[in-house]
Enzyme design. Structure first.
Site, short mmCIF file in Angstrom:
data_model
loop_
_atom_site.label_atom_id
_atom_site.label_comp_id
_atom_site.label_asym_id
_atom_site.label_seq_id
_atom_site.Cartn_x
_atom_site.Cartn_y
_atom_site.Cartn_z
N LEU A 118 0.82 -1.21 0.00
CA LEU A 118 0.00 0.00 0.00
C LEU A 118 0.86 1.26 0.00
O LEU A 118 1.68 1.46 0.88
CB LEU A 118 -0.93 0.01 1.21
CG LEU A 118 -1.85 1.22 1.36
CD1 LEU A 118 -2.81 1.29 0.17
CD2 LEU A 118 -2.61 1.14 2.67
N ASP A 119 0.65 2.10 -1.02
CA ASP A 119 1.32 3.40 -1.13
C ASP A 119 2.84 3.30 -1.12
O ASP A 119 3.53 4.26 -0.77
CB ASP A 119 0.86 4.34 -0.01
CG ASP A 119 -0.63 4.63 -0.07
OD1 ASP A 119 -1.16 4.70 -1.19
OD2 ASP A 119 -1.26 4.77 0.99
N GLU A 120 3.38 2.15 -1.51
CA GLU A 120 4.82 1.98 -1.54
C GLU A 120 5.32 1.51 -2.90
O GLU A 120 6.42 0.98 -3.02
CB GLU A 120 5.26 0.99 -0.44
CG GLU A 120 5.02 1.52 0.97
CD GLU A 120 5.53 0.57 2.04
OE1 GLU A 120 6.28 -0.36 1.68
OE2 GLU A 120 5.19 0.76 3.22
#
Length: 290
Positions: A232-234
């Site tokens: 997530l979001d990486e």
């Protein structure tokens, strides 16, 4: 005597670094009558990988695309190269996903309408009904309302993938789509899905991030556009930007400034992708900015 019509191509390559790569590409294109108009390259010393983006033009009626592909297949065999070839005339088909906040959606559609983004929007998907965007002109772009709950999420993600197939979409843009994609969905969209995310120093997750930032007295706010992965979001970062703020800024000021940053960062990321300026390598990207 006037020049005939020319086709402009973009090729991106990635391969282990070794002497002779640039010479081989340049010589091969010259032999086929290509004129190189732009070339950018990068040698990543840590991984010993070589990356390159070349723009070249060919007089129509002289060299078929199949001949170009044969040449790059030959080069790929010689240099252990992965490559991608496209033309600037080809407009990628894009599917845009959005939730209640529509500022990124509106910005993308505006840039498309004025010709700044050479895309073909083939659909807009939202987990909110069309009435939420009743003041927006979608210009005939199909709109799909897919409400999502924990129980309906698998079926709705399958529906999104079906819409992608039916519309032949090549890129998915999460324009502030406030739903977390499943690991399976993220995997299937790998390299074909861009997300925009508010990023702060420090990072504030969860609801009302700008209000969290205000409470902590941050001095910079920003946004990050990245490729979607199951982390997530990486995912691999494409573009980032920041703006300095002060103690005089209210939470509403942060929200307003944050919207501006998100719009421009997402637009640049989409442009870099469709112009083949990004090459994913591991957990990061090589971005040949203009």
């Amino acid at each position: 005597m006037t020049e005939g019509v020319k086709t402009i191509y973009i090729v991106t390559i990635k391969c282990p670094n070794r002497p002779g790569i640039v010479a081989g590409i340049s010589h091969g294109l010259a032999e086929l009558g290509a004129n190189i108009t732009e070339a950018q390259q990068f040698d990543e010393t840590e991984s010993r990988q070589f990356f390159m983006r070349v723009v070249f033009e060919i007089q129509d009626g002289t060299t078929d695309r199949s001949v170009l592909e044969e040449e790059f297949m030959r080069l790929a065999h010689e240099f252990d190269m992965t490559w991608s070839l496209t033309t600037t005339a080809r407009r990628p088909r894009v599917l845009i996903l959005v939730s209640r906040f529509d500022h990124c959606l509106v910005d993308l559609l505006y840039r498309w309408r004025i010709g700044e983004l050479a895309i073909d929007p083939v659909g807009i998907i939202s987990n909110h009904p069309r009435d939420v965007y009743k003041n927006l002109d979608f210009g005939g772009i199909p709109f799909h309302y897919l409400p999502i709950t924990p129980d309906t999420k698998p079926a709705q993600e399958a529906r999104i993938l079906q819409i992608m197939d039916d519309s032949r979409a090549e890129l998915v843009v999460l324009a502030r789509y406030m739903q977390i994609l499943s690991n399976d969905m993220s995997h299937r969209l790998s390299g074909r899905c861009i997300n925009i995310h508010h990023s702060f120093l420090p990072g504030f997750k969860g609801a009302r991030p700008y209000h969290q930032a205000f409470a902590r007295g941050v001095k910079l706010i920003g946004a990050t556009a990245h490729y979607v992965t199951s982390d997530l979001d990486e995912g691999p970062i494409i573009e980032q930007d920041v703006e300095r703020i002060s103690h005089a800024d209210t939470p509403d000021d942060l929200v307003r400034k944050g919207r501006d940053i998100e719009r421009r960062v997402l637009a640049r990321a989409v442009r870099y992708h469709i112009e083949r300026r990004t090459i994913i390598t591991g957990h990061k990207t090589i971005v040949f900015t203009s």
